[in-house]
Structures are given as structure tokens and as C-alpha cells.
Design a protein around this motif. Sequence first.
Motif, PDB file in Angstrom:
ATOM      1  N   THR A  13      34.857  39.205  21.287  1.00  0.00           N
ATOM      2  CA  THR A  13      35.013  37.924  20.604  1.00  0.00           C
ATOM      3  C   THR A  13      35.585  36.839  21.526  1.00  0.00           C
ATOM      4  OG1 THR A  13      35.416  39.207  18.616  1.00  0.00           O
ATOM      5  CG2 THR A  13      35.922  36.860  18.499  1.00  0.00           C
ATOM      6  N   ASP A  43      31.888  43.799  35.514  1.00  0.00           N
ATOM      7  CA  ASP A  43      30.619  43.702  34.808  1.00  0.00           C
ATOM      8  C   ASP A  43      30.518  42.305  34.200  1.00  0.00           C
ATOM      9  OD1 ASP A  43      28.315  45.435  34.083  1.00  0.00           O
ATOM     10  OD2 ASP A  43      28.865  44.900  32.019  1.00  0.00           O
ATOM     11  N   ASP A  77      24.830  42.478  34.245  1.00  0.00           N
ATOM     12  CA  ASP A  77      24.459  43.384  33.151  1.00  0.00           C
ATOM     13  C   ASP A  77      23.525  42.687  32.173  1.00  0.00           C
ATOM     14  OD1 ASP A  77      24.402  45.306  31.179  1.00  0.00           O
ATOM     15  OD2 ASP A  77      26.580  45.427  30.919  1.00  0.00           O
ATOM     16  N   ILE A 232      32.247  52.140  34.029  1.00  0.00           N
ATOM     17  CA  ILE A 232      32.400  50.818  33.426  1.00  0.00           C
ATOM     18  C   ILE A 232      33.344  51.016  32.250  1.00  0.00           C
ATOM     19  CG2 ILE A 232      31.205  48.898  32.301  1.00  0.00           C
ATOM     20  CD1 ILE A 232      28.566  50.104  33.601  1.00  0.00           C
TER      21      ILE A 232
END
Length: 267
Positions: A13, A43, A77, A232
Motif C-alpha cells: 500500500t 526488487d 520485476d 527475494i
Amino acid sequence: MFVIGERINGMFTDIGNAIAARDKKPVQAMAEKQLTAGASALDINVGTRVPKADRPAVMKWLVEAVREVTDKCLSIDNPGLETMRQGVAEAAKGGLPVIINSTIGQQDQLEAFMALAKEFDAGIIGLSIDEKGVAASTDAKVEIGMRTIAAAMEAGVPVENVYLDPIVLPVNVNQTAPGIVIETISQLKMLSDPAPHVVVGLSNLSQGALERRLINRTFLVMAIAAGLDASIHDPLDDEMTDAMITAELLLNKTIYSDSFLKAYRQK
Ligand code: THG
């Protein structure tokens, strides 16, 4: 362990809101926090709230924002080739390190993404997914791993730049999958010499579960014992980091001292 911080992802969020408002500050603060906590790479994922047509431009903006605060490796990503190219080109400026996250094992995709990896001297994550979907068995995952390494060799991408991802899925959906991933990790490490890196997106494992952090760190320790060398995950989870450091110590990858936790954090 090569830790790729997962937090710059529009799925969260706080970052999703920052992307929507094109507000660099929360993104840059999150980049710095993860690197201070020991992340080797970050990432970068624009998330699904951004309309598909806007993703290449938004990815470029997001990478630019992060590059203002770090020269460390960025893991771009996104499944789309054009968004990937925008992100990788921006992240690789000045010869800085970048990873393509990710390609699937379908031949045309492998060829297109490996060519991009070659062009930018990038690392590349190959998922255990092909035209038939997520490979379910160890054999099927290893088979896609073999094809991924073959495609890398064909394209002139060194195997040291390849990260195979056996795909971790939520344990509350299929309880046999985590054990299959553990077995797959040890087999993937034997595929070539030098071995490919093996990476997972750890947080997938506990999506929708109650004891998220406990589940994640317990699996991380098991996977490290099987040969996992990249992950990750959220580097801000201190108990996870402690478990990871201790697993590496117990596998004799670091030298024991009474202050081994502190020693890692001072690196
Ligand atoms: N392999 C590779 N890349 C990946 C994944 C993978 N990238 C994306 C993902 N999987 C890894 N990153 C995340 C980031 C967040 C979550 C899971 C994986 C997550 N988010 C919360 C949730 O869904 O419950 C929502 C965010 C919030 O708390 O607000 O779990 O497997 N190569």
C-alpha cells in the motif's frame, strides 16, 4: 546470501500510493532502509494498480527515483518485455548492475529475455514456468531449469548471471509444494559447473496465512540448507535476518564468533 529486498513493489500500500502520486520520497526512503538492513539488491515492481499501457514509463520513473539514492544492483520485476527493457536500460546506465526478473521457460520468451540480458550484461531470473503453467514436480522444474541454462549459453550469457527460481506458492493452498521446492533446489545446484544461482520469492509462501514471518524464516533456513543462495524477501524482518545469518554460520559459510549477528550487520 544474496538478499533482494522485496519492498519496492506497488503491491504494498505505501509504495503503491507513492507510485500513484509520483512521489519519489517514500520510494527512496524504502530503498535506503532495505540497503541499511543488508540487502544486496532491490526488487523494483510497479504493481498491478498501474494500467498496463503506462507500465514502461512508470517503471522508468521508479528506477530513476531509486538510482538517485543507490548504485547497488536492481532487480527489474515485470513480465512484459517493453517494461523490462525500459527498467533495465535505466538501471544499467553507467555500467551499474541489474537483474532481469524474470523470464519463463517458453522458448520464444527465453530467447527474447536472454538477448536483453546479453545486451545489458544483466543477471536473469528464470522461473519454473512454461506454456503449460507453473511446473508442479521436481522433474518438470529441473527440466525448465536445464532449458534456461541452455538458452543462456546459446545467447552468450554466463551461467554465473543466471538465477533459477523453482517458484514458491502459498502453503495454505498446496501443502506438498514447499517440500518439492526444497528437493528441487538441491537438484538445480547440480545442473551445471559452475552451478546456477537459485533464488525464491519467499513471501509467496505465507500469503493469506497467519504466522507469516515464522513460516517464511523457517522455510528460508531449510532452503539455505538445500543450497539456496539468493532470496527475494523483506530484509527489514530482523528475526528472518537473524535466522538466515545463523543458517549460514551452521553451514560453515561464515566464521563463528560470539558476536556473529553483529559482525554480519557491520559489514
Ligand atoms: N519470484 C520472482 N520474483 C517475484 C516473486 C517470485 N517477485 C514478486 C514476488 N514473487 C515476491 N515479492 C513479494 C512481495 C510481496 C508479497 C509477496 C511477494 C506479499 N505482499 C502482501 C500480501 O500479498 O499479503 C501484500 C502487501 C502488504 O502487506 O500490504 O505477500 O516468486 N523471481
